[in-house]
Design a protein around this motif. Sequence first.
Motif, PDB file in Angstrom:
ATOM      1  N   GLY A 137       0.821  -1.198   0.000  1.00  0.00           N
ATOM      2  CA  GLY A 137       0.000   0.000   0.000  1.00  0.00           C
ATOM      3  C   GLY A 137       0.858   1.252   0.000  1.00  0.00           C
ATOM      4  O   GLY A 137       2.056   1.212  -0.312  1.00  0.00           O
ATOM      5  N   LEU A 138       0.239   2.382   0.346  1.00  0.00           N
ATOM      6  CA  LEU A 138       0.952   3.657   0.331  1.00  0.00           C
ATOM      7  C   LEU A 138       0.526   4.503   1.532  1.00  0.00           C
ATOM      8  O   LEU A 138      -0.580   4.352   2.061  1.00  0.00           O
ATOM      9  CB  LEU A 138       0.625   4.448  -0.936  1.00  0.00           C
ATOM     10  N   ILE A 139       1.409   5.385   1.952  1.00  0.00           N
ATOM     11  CA  ILE A 139       1.057   6.465   2.866  1.00  0.00           C
ATOM     12  C   ILE A 139       1.365   7.758   2.121  1.00  0.00           C
ATOM     13  O   ILE A 139       2.496   7.962   1.663  1.00  0.00           O
ATOM     14  CB  ILE A 139       1.866   6.394   4.176  1.00  0.00           C
ATOM     15  N   THR A 140       0.363   8.602   1.960  1.00  0.00           N
ATOM     16  CA  THR A 140       0.556   9.815   1.174  1.00  0.00           C
ATOM     17  C   THR A 140       0.236  11.049   2.016  1.00  0.00           C
ATOM     18  O   THR A 140      -0.561  10.992   2.960  1.00  0.00           O
ATOM     19  CB  THR A 140      -0.349   9.820  -0.073  1.00  0.00           C
ATOM     20  N   PRO A 141       0.851  12.189   1.668  1.00  0.00           N
ATOM     21  CA  PRO A 141       0.539  13.432   2.385  1.00  0.00           C
ATOM     22  C   PRO A 141      -0.914  13.842   2.147  1.00  0.00           C
ATOM     23  O   PRO A 141      -1.530  13.472   1.149  1.00  0.00           O
ATOM     24  CB  PRO A 141       1.499  14.450   1.760  1.00  0.00           C
ATOM     25  N   SER A 142      -1.429  14.610   3.068  1.00  0.00           N
ATOM     26  CA  SER A 142      -2.792  15.127   2.930  1.00  0.00           C
ATOM     27  C   SER A 142      -2.762  16.634   2.791  1.00  0.00           C
ATOM     28  O   SER A 142      -1.885  17.313   3.341  1.00  0.00           O
ATOM     29  CB  SER A 142      -3.628  14.734   4.148  1.00  0.00           C
ATOM     30  N   SER A 143      -3.749  17.155   2.078  1.00  0.00           N
ATOM     31  CA  SER A 143      -3.885  18.611   1.974  1.00  0.00           C
ATOM     32  C   SER A 143      -4.625  19.194   3.174  1.00  0.00           C
ATOM     33  O   SER A 143      -4.718  20.413   3.318  1.00  0.00           O
ATOM     34  CB  SER A 143      -4.630  18.973   0.682  1.00  0.00           C
ATOM     35  N   VAL A 144      -5.144  18.317   4.019  1.00  0.00           N
ATOM     36  CA  VAL A 144      -5.851  18.755   5.226  1.00  0.00           C
ATOM     37  C   VAL A 144      -4.875  18.711   6.399  1.00  0.00           C
ATOM     38  O   VAL A 144      -4.250  17.682   6.656  1.00  0.00           O
ATOM     39  CB  VAL A 144      -7.059  17.848   5.518  1.00  0.00           C
ATOM     40  N   PRO A 145      -4.707  19.782   7.131  1.00  0.00           N
ATOM     41  CA  PRO A 145      -3.786  19.793   8.272  1.00  0.00           C
ATOM     42  C   PRO A 145      -4.126  18.703   9.293  1.00  0.00           C
ATOM     43  O   PRO A 145      -5.294  18.463   9.602  1.00  0.00           O
ATOM     44  CB  PRO A 145      -3.972  21.193   8.873  1.00  0.00           C
ATOM     45  N   GLY A 146      -3.106  18.035   9.775  1.00  0.00           N
ATOM     46  CA  GLY A 146      -3.287  17.046  10.825  1.00  0.00           C
ATOM     47  C   GLY A 146      -3.859  15.725  10.377  1.00  0.00           C
ATOM     48  O   GLY A 146      -4.300  14.925  11.204  1.00  0.00           O
ATOM     49  N   GLU A 148      -3.550  12.045   7.966  1.00  0.00           N
ATOM     50  CA  GLU A 148      -2.678  11.088   7.283  1.00  0.00           C
ATOM     51  C   GLU A 148      -3.535  10.220   6.364  1.00  0.00           C
ATOM     52  O   GLU A 148      -4.651   9.823   6.719  1.00  0.00           O
ATOM     53  CB  GLU A 148      -1.944  10.202   8.298  1.00  0.00           C
ATOM     54  N   ASN A 149      -3.014   9.933   5.186  1.00  0.00           N
ATOM     55  CA  ASN A 149      -3.713   9.111   4.195  1.00  0.00           C
ATOM     56  C   ASN A 149      -3.029   7.757   4.045  1.00  0.00           C
ATOM     57  O   ASN A 149      -1.818   7.682   3.808  1.00  0.00           O
ATOM     58  CB  ASN A 149      -3.715   9.801   2.828  1.00  0.00           C
ATOM     59  N   TYR A 150      -3.825   6.710   4.176  1.00  0.00           N
ATOM     60  CA  TYR A 150      -3.330   5.350   3.985  1.00  0.00           C
ATOM     61  C   TYR A 150      -4.084   4.723   2.807  1.00  0.00           C
ATOM     62  O   TYR A 150      -5.321   4.783   2.744  1.00  0.00           O
ATOM     63  CB  TYR A 150      -3.565   4.499   5.231  1.00  0.00           C
ATOM     64  N   ILE A 151      -3.351   4.119   1.873  1.00  0.00           N
ATOM     65  CA  ILE A 151      -3.970   3.423   0.736  1.00  0.00           C
ATOM     66  C   ILE A 151      -3.646   1.941   0.866  1.00  0.00           C
ATOM     67  O   ILE A 151      -2.471   1.546   0.832  1.00  0.00           O
ATOM     68  CB  ILE A 151      -3.489   3.967  -0.619  1.00  0.00           C
ATOM     69  N   TYR A 152      -4.700   1.149   1.065  1.00  0.00           N
ATOM     70  CA  TYR A 152      -4.543  -0.290   1.252  1.00  0.00           C
ATOM     71  C   TYR A 152      -4.911  -1.031  -0.039  1.00  0.00           C
ATOM     72  O   TYR A 152      -5.902  -0.682  -0.698  1.00  0.00           O
ATOM     73  CB  TYR A 152      -5.445  -0.787   2.387  1.00  0.00           C
ATOM     74  N   ARG A 153      -4.123  -2.031  -0.367  1.00  0.00           N
ATOM     75  CA  ARG A 153      -4.432  -2.889  -1.514  1.00  0.00           C
ATOM     76  C   ARG A 153      -5.086  -4.164  -1.001  1.00  0.00           C
ATOM     77  O   ARG A 153      -4.573  -4.804  -0.082  1.00  0.00           O
ATOM     78  CB  ARG A 153      -3.170  -3.213  -2.310  1.00  0.00           C
ATOM     79  N   GLN A 484      -8.146   0.817  -1.314  1.00  0.00           N
ATOM     80  CA  GLN A 484      -9.033   1.546  -0.411  1.00  0.00           C
ATOM     81  C   GLN A 484      -8.258   2.675   0.267  1.00  0.00           C
ATOM     82  O   GLN A 484      -7.159   2.456   0.765  1.00  0.00           O
ATOM     83  CB  GLN A 484      -9.611   0.601   0.647  1.00  0.00           C
ATOM     84  N   TRP A 485      -8.860   3.842   0.251  1.00  0.00           N
ATOM     85  CA  TRP A 485      -8.264   5.003   0.917  1.00  0.00           C
ATOM     86  C   TRP A 485      -8.847   5.115   2.324  1.00  0.00           C
ATOM     87  O   TRP A 485     -10.053   5.203   2.514  1.00  0.00           O
ATOM     88  CB  TRP A 485      -8.577   6.268   0.101  1.00  0.00           C
ATOM     89  N   VAL A 486      -7.972   5.063   3.308  1.00  0.00           N
ATOM     90  CA  VAL A 486      -8.359   5.255   4.707  1.00  0.00           C
ATOM     91  C   VAL A 486      -7.590   6.461   5.224  1.00  0.00           C
ATOM     92  O   VAL A 486      -6.358   6.464   5.216  1.00  0.00           O
ATOM     93  CB  VAL A 486      -8.039   4.015   5.566  1.00  0.00           C
ATOM     94  N   SER A 487      -8.305   7.484   5.660  1.00  0.00           N
ATOM     95  CA  SER A 487      -7.626   8.664   6.200  1.00  0.00           C
ATOM     96  C   SER A 487      -7.829   8.731   7.707  1.00  0.00           C
ATOM     97  O   SER A 487      -8.849   8.269   8.235  1.00  0.00           O
ATOM     98  CB  SER A 487      -8.140   9.946   5.542  1.00  0.00           C
TER      99      SER A 487
END
Length: 497
Positions: A137-146, A148-153, A484-487
Motif C-alpha cells: 500500500g501507500l502512505i501519502t501526504p494530505s492537503s488537510v492539516p493534521g 494522514e492518508n493510507y492506501i490499502y491494496r 481503499q483510501w483510509v484517512s
Amino acid sequence: MKQAEVMSEKETVTGYEDLNKQYIGGEWMDGSEDYEIENLNPYDESVLNKFKCASTGDVDRAFHIAKEVGKSWGETNPIERRAIMLKAAEILQQRKEEVIDWLVNEAGSTHLKAGIELQQTYDMIVEAASFPTRMQGLITPSSVPGKENYIYRKPLGVIGIISPWNFPLYLSMRSIAPAIAIGNTIVVKPASQSPVTGGTLAAKIFEEAGLPAGVFNVVVGKSSAIGDYFTGHPISKLVSFTGSTPVGKGIGRIGGEGLKKLALELGGNNAFIILDDADVDRAVEAAAFGRFMHQAQICMSTNRILVHESLYDEFTEKFVEKARQIKYGDPRKEDTIVGPLIDNKAAKRVVELVERTVKAGAKLETGGTAEGNVVLPTVLSGVTKDMPIFQEEVFGPAVGIISFKDDEEAIELANATEFGLSGALHTQDLQRGIQVARRVETGMIHINDQSVNDEPQTPFGGEKNSGVGRFGDGFILDEMTTVQWVSVQVKPRQYPI
C-alpha cells in the motif's frame, strides 16, 4: 537428488482420478444437467472421457461457495499462501509425464509444445508465489492539516476465469495462480474441448497442494447453456477471458453491464517484419517457429510475413524449403512438429481460407491440404493486403508472404488489420528496429525473434481488437486487486461550520 531417487518418486505417483467431474466447494461431483460433453482426442477423435454438464444452479453454487470462503482466504497469512503456491509448482513437476500425456491427448499438443507449456505453467506458479508479499500500500501526504492518508491494496473477491483450448493449462494458470496467490477465490469455466487440462487437472494439483476447499472451483458445461450466466454472475468482480475476439466482445458487453473489471486476451493477426538489412537465415528459423509451433493455434503466432522486396525471393525460397521439411502428423511421436487442429471444423476452415486466398491471386508454394485434422504446413507467396489470409486470423499452419518497398510501407501493412497483439521484426540496426517497432500498433513486439513470447514477469496484452488489460507481473496484480483510501485525522480539524 540422485537419479535413483527420482525414479523411485515417479513410480509412486498415482494418476489423478475423477478428472471428469465438477469441482465445487472441495467436492468432486457430476453436473446437474442430463446431457454430457464428450472429451475427444483431436488426432484420432477417440473419446477420452465424458462430463455430465454443469447447470446454472451448479454455477450459482460455485460462486456462492467462493464468496463464503473469500474472507478467510483473503486474510490467510501470506506466507501460508506462498507455501501452497510453491507446493503446487513442485507437484506439477512431479506429475510432469501425466500432465504432458493429457496435453498431447486432449489438446493435440506435440511433445515440443507440451514441454514448453509445462515449463511456462511452472514459471507462472513460481512467479505468483511472490504475489502474497507484494500487496503493498501507500502512505501519502494530505492537503488537510493534521491528517494522514493510507492506501490499502486488497483482493477483489471472486474472480470468474474462462479459459481456452489451445494452451489450456498455461492460459488457465496465468489467471488462476495470481488470483489465488493474491487472496481471491475463483470459479473456472474451461473450454469444452479441454476441460481437463484447462480446469480439473489444475484443481487437482492445488487440492493436493493443500488449498482450502472452496477457494478453487471448476464448472464444465456447454457455453450455450451456462456461458452468459457465468459471465454475468453478480458475485464475480472480474472476468478473465482468453479466446476469440467475437466471443470476447460478447463477454465484454455482459461484464460491462455488471460493472465488472475485465481482462480480455483476444485474437491476433501478427506481423513478422523483415527489413532490408536483416539476416535472412536467422529470420527463416524464427518465422518457422513463430508460425508452425502448435499448428499455429496460438494467438501470438506469426500470421503475416512482411519482407523487403530486396530479400523477398531469397527469404521465400528458404522459408518454403524449411516448411517442407517440418514433420507433421501424430502428436504422440516425439519428432512431430505440426499435429492436429482441435477438430475437423477448424481444419476445414483453414483449408478453405487457403483456397480463397489462392483464388484471390496468391501462389500456393507448399501444403494447402489436410490429412484428417492435420493441416500440412502451408506457405502462400504473392499475398496482398486485400486477401483473406492477410485480413483474417488463420489459427492454423498456413502463412502468407507479402512484399514491401520501405519502412513506411512495412509499418502501414503491419497496422492494416483490426488486431494488435504481438509481432516480430528483424534488422541488424537495433535503433532503427526500435523506432519501427514503436510505431507498430501492438501490445508486444520482439526484435530479431519471433512473435510467440510470454514471460510471467512482463506485461502481456494487446491493442485494438486484441483485448483489454494486461497479464503478468505487477500488471495482473493491479487487475486482480482493488485499493481503499483510509484517512486518519490525527489532530482535531477546524471545520468552516
